[in-house]
Design a protein around this motif. Sequence first.
Motif, PDB file in Angstrom:
ATOM      1  N   ASP A 193      -3.662  -0.964  -4.230  1.00  0.00           N
ATOM      2  CA  ASP A 193      -4.969  -1.068  -3.577  1.00  0.00           C
ATOM      3  C   ASP A 193      -5.288  -2.542  -3.365  1.00  0.00           C
ATOM      4  O   ASP A 193      -5.086  -3.361  -4.271  1.00  0.00           O
ATOM      5  CB  ASP A 193      -6.064  -0.422  -4.430  1.00  0.00           C
ATOM      6  N   SER A 227      -1.439   3.562 -12.541  1.00  0.00           N
ATOM      7  CA  SER A 227      -0.976   4.940 -12.619  1.00  0.00           C
ATOM      8  C   SER A 227      -0.763   5.291 -14.082  1.00  0.00           C
ATOM      9  O   SER A 227       0.116   4.710 -14.746  1.00  0.00           O
ATOM     10  CB  SER A 227       0.332   5.117 -11.837  1.00  0.00           C
ATOM     11  N   PHE A 274      -2.211  -2.026  -8.841  1.00  0.00           N
ATOM     12  CA  PHE A 274      -1.580  -0.706  -8.950  1.00  0.00           C
ATOM     13  C   PHE A 274      -1.884  -0.162 -10.335  1.00  0.00           C
ATOM     14  O   PHE A 274      -1.687  -0.838 -11.347  1.00  0.00           O
ATOM     15  CB  PHE A 274      -0.070  -0.826  -8.744  1.00  0.00           C
ATOM     16  N   LYS A 299       0.831  -1.207   0.000  1.00  0.00           N
ATOM     17  CA  LYS A 299       0.000   0.000   0.000  1.00  0.00           C
ATOM     18  C   LYS A 299       0.864   1.256   0.000  1.00  0.00           C
ATOM     19  O   LYS A 299       0.486   2.277  -0.591  1.00  0.00           O
ATOM     20  CB  LYS A 299      -0.939  -0.017   1.201  1.00  0.00           C
ATOM     21  N   SER A 300       2.018   1.200   0.659  1.00  0.00           N
ATOM     22  CA  SER A 300       2.930   2.350   0.642  1.00  0.00           C
ATOM     23  C   SER A 300       3.449   2.633  -0.763  1.00  0.00           C
ATOM     24  O   SER A 300       3.747   3.785  -1.102  1.00  0.00           O
ATOM     25  CB  SER A 300       4.102   2.098   1.596  1.00  0.00           C
ATOM     26  N   GLY A 322       1.644   2.198  -3.383  1.00  0.00           N
ATOM     27  CA  GLY A 322       0.522   2.717  -4.152  1.00  0.00           C
ATOM     28  C   GLY A 322      -0.486   1.672  -4.572  1.00  0.00           C
ATOM     29  O   GLY A 322      -1.398   1.975  -5.357  1.00  0.00           O
TER      30      GLY A 322
END
Length: 209
Positions: free
Chosen positions: A63, A76, A74, A58-59, A61
């Motif tokens: 879910d 992005s 992830f 989670k750090s 990014g």
Amino acid sequence: MDVHNAFLHGDLAEEVYMQLPPGFSTTSSSKVCRLRKSLYGLRQAPRNWFAKLAGALKSFGFDQSYADYSLFTFASHDISIRVLVYVDDLIIAGNNTTAISAFKAYLSRCFHMKDLGVLKYFLGIEISRGPTGMFLSQRKHTLDILAETGLLGAKPTRYPIDQNHRLALDDGPMYSDPVRYRRLIGRLIYLTITRPELCYSVHVLAQFM
């Protein structure tokens, strides 16, 4: 990827004490050790390890999926990465090799990891690749079932069982140890992951658990 000594990474939130290990000499027999870190054998160890791993993901990014808590995603811009966790083994899939390499480097900084290379075998499922895509097979799992039941020499059939087939009644004694039958049904249920045409037959057999 595989995590070395995964359970040793977990952080204890409770006060846990253990007896002194063999060979540890002390003047008092009433002394015990208070654990500062998780150890193998603790009931909390699997939960603490997964919490530590989930926090690291989670750090970065990721879910966590609510449908399957072992799946992390992830996304992005145009980069997509999926991570599936089974205890200390991780499957990583994505559409960008550079992003996956950066993610692997991040994991190696967080934990002692080993890169096992391209996925070939996972939890009894064999993965092969070809020009048209990926193929999943449970050939070894199937052969293990046949060997365990003594049916390696049996002839194959196109249809395992006819629909609406009523099994013959048996007035004999009950099994003294039904564990073998339950184990067989469990293995057949797992086989339907790649062989969904067996679902009806397995459903009929599962009625006699």
